[in-house]
Design a protein around this motif. Structure first.
Motif, short mmCIF file in Angstrom:
data_model
loop_
_atom_site.label_atom_id
_atom_site.label_comp_id
_atom_site.label_asym_id
_atom_site.label_seq_id
_atom_site.Cartn_x
_atom_site.Cartn_y
_atom_site.Cartn_z
N UNK A 20 21.17 -5.00 78.40
CA UNK A 20 21.55 -6.00 77.40
C UNK A 20 20.53 -7.13 77.30
N UNK A 21 19.86 -7.44 78.41
CA UNK A 21 18.88 -8.54 78.39
C UNK A 21 17.46 -8.06 78.11
N UNK A 22 17.28 -6.76 78.01
CA UNK A 22 15.95 -6.18 77.79
C UNK A 22 15.16 -6.88 76.66
N UNK A 23 15.77 -7.13 75.50
CA UNK A 23 15.01 -7.77 74.41
C UNK A 23 14.52 -9.18 74.73
N UNK A 24 15.09 -9.80 75.76
CA UNK A 24 14.76 -11.21 76.07
C UNK A 24 14.00 -11.35 77.38
N UNK A 25 13.62 -10.25 77.99
CA UNK A 25 13.19 -10.33 79.38
C UNK A 25 11.92 -11.16 79.62
N UNK A 26 11.07 -11.25 78.61
CA UNK A 26 9.87 -12.10 78.73
C UNK A 26 10.23 -13.58 78.84
N UNK A 68 11.40 -22.15 77.06
CA UNK A 68 10.02 -21.71 77.33
C UNK A 68 9.03 -22.79 76.90
N UNK A 69 9.25 -23.32 75.70
CA UNK A 69 8.36 -24.35 75.16
C UNK A 69 8.36 -25.60 76.06
N UNK A 70 9.49 -25.89 76.65
CA UNK A 70 9.63 -27.06 77.52
C UNK A 70 9.28 -26.73 78.97
N UNK A 71 8.94 -25.46 79.21
CA UNK A 71 8.61 -25.04 80.58
C UNK A 71 9.78 -25.17 81.56
N UNK A 72 10.97 -24.91 81.06
CA UNK A 72 12.17 -24.99 81.90
C UNK A 72 12.61 -23.57 82.25
N UNK A 73 12.67 -23.21 83.54
CA UNK A 73 13.07 -21.85 83.91
C UNK A 73 14.53 -21.55 83.54
N UNK A 74 14.78 -20.29 83.21
CA UNK A 74 16.14 -19.82 82.91
C UNK A 74 16.47 -18.69 83.87
N UNK A 95 13.42 -16.08 83.56
CA UNK A 95 12.67 -16.26 84.80
C UNK A 95 13.09 -15.26 85.87
N UNK A 96 14.40 -15.10 86.06
CA UNK A 96 14.89 -14.17 87.08
C UNK A 96 16.34 -13.79 86.78
N UNK A 116 12.27 -32.22 86.60
CA UNK A 116 11.93 -30.84 86.92
C UNK A 116 13.14 -29.91 86.74
N UNK A 117 13.67 -29.88 85.51
CA UNK A 117 14.95 -29.20 85.33
C UNK A 117 14.86 -27.68 85.42
N UNK A 118 16.00 -27.07 85.75
CA UNK A 118 16.12 -25.61 85.76
C UNK A 118 17.52 -25.27 85.23
N UNK A 119 17.60 -24.19 84.45
CA UNK A 119 18.89 -23.77 83.92
C UNK A 119 19.36 -22.51 84.64
N UNK A 120 20.59 -22.54 85.15
CA UNK A 120 21.24 -21.36 85.72
C UNK A 120 22.34 -20.94 84.77
N UNK A 121 22.44 -19.63 84.54
CA UNK A 121 23.51 -19.18 83.65
C UNK A 121 24.23 -17.96 84.21
#
Ligand code: MG
Ligand code: ZN
Length: 217
Positions: free
Chosen positions: A107-113, A87-93, A116-117, A3-8
């Motif tokens: 700056x993140x507007x183009x990627x906002x979809x 997204x394809x792997x259903x892993x939240x970012x 995750x948060x 159940x992975x999740x990525x924090x950046x």
């Protein structure tokens, strides 16, 4: 990985340069260097330092700063493909940043979809000079006076997901990275982890991270 999740981190991780520091260098009067020194000598905590740095910049320059950021700051290579892969792997970012909302969101507007948060500090423009509001304080999760406490967010909202995958570049990422199961690091964070003998994967861009994650999954 179950159940992975990525924090950046944002500054210097998602972006090539540290946007917060670039803004200060470009828009604050030279006195900013005195404050910066005090952060380094630990006379000021990072949060108090950031608050004082932005308090040197008039609120009236908001639009000018945002335009300058959009024109001059770049997103690190492979970012969009990496987000599509997650997204394809259903892993939240999830973005956990000690930076400020007013430049992160444009700056993140183009990627906002695909994101995750986004957690960050908040800049306020209703006084003469920019005020920074710290919404996510440490709340006993850690004792660093982070300003924006990354471990607090991760523990509070994402406790039940594992493994935690952390991506970052600097000292303010150290505690959060240390709590994570897989770390991608560059720059100062990589150097510090190496000294502490904590295992991490180095990266130059998000193509590197995606390739490594494909192998890990
Ligand atoms: Mg950073
Ligand atoms: Zn903290």
């Amino acid at each position: 990985m179950n159940n992975p999740i990525v924090f950046s981190d944002f500054d210097g991780t998602i972006t090539e340069k540290d946007v917060l520091m670039s803004i200060v260098e470009h828009f604050a009067p030279p006195f900013w260097k005195e404050i910066w020194k005090k952060i380094f000598t630990r006379e000021l905590t990072i949060s108090e330092g950031v608050r004082q740095l932005f308090h040197l910049i008039p609120s009236s320059r908001k639009e000018e700063i945002v335009n300058w950021v959009l024109k001059n700051m770049r997103i690190r290579e492979g970012f969009e493909d990496f987000l599509l892969f997650l997204k394809k792997k259903d892993i939240p970012f999830v973005v956990v940043s000690g930076g400020l909302d007013f430049y992160i969101h444009p700056l993140l507007e183009p990627y906002k979809e695909l994101i995750t948060a986004i957690y960050s500090n908040k800049a306020k423009f209703d006084e003469k000079y920019i005020e920074v509001e710290f919404i996510y304080k440490c709340n006993n999760v850690c004792k660093e006076d982070c300003g924006m406490c990354k471990p607090y967010i991760m523990e509070k909202h994402y406790k039940d997901r594992r493994p935690w995958i952390y991506i970052g570049d600097s000292i303010t990422d150290l505690t959060a990275a240390g709590l994570s199961d897989i770390i991608f690091a560059r720059d100062y964070l990589a150097k510090t982890l190496r000294d502490l003998k904590i295992q991490y994967f180095p990266f130059n861009n998000f193509i590197d991270i995606r390739q490594k994650m494909i192998k890990l999954i």
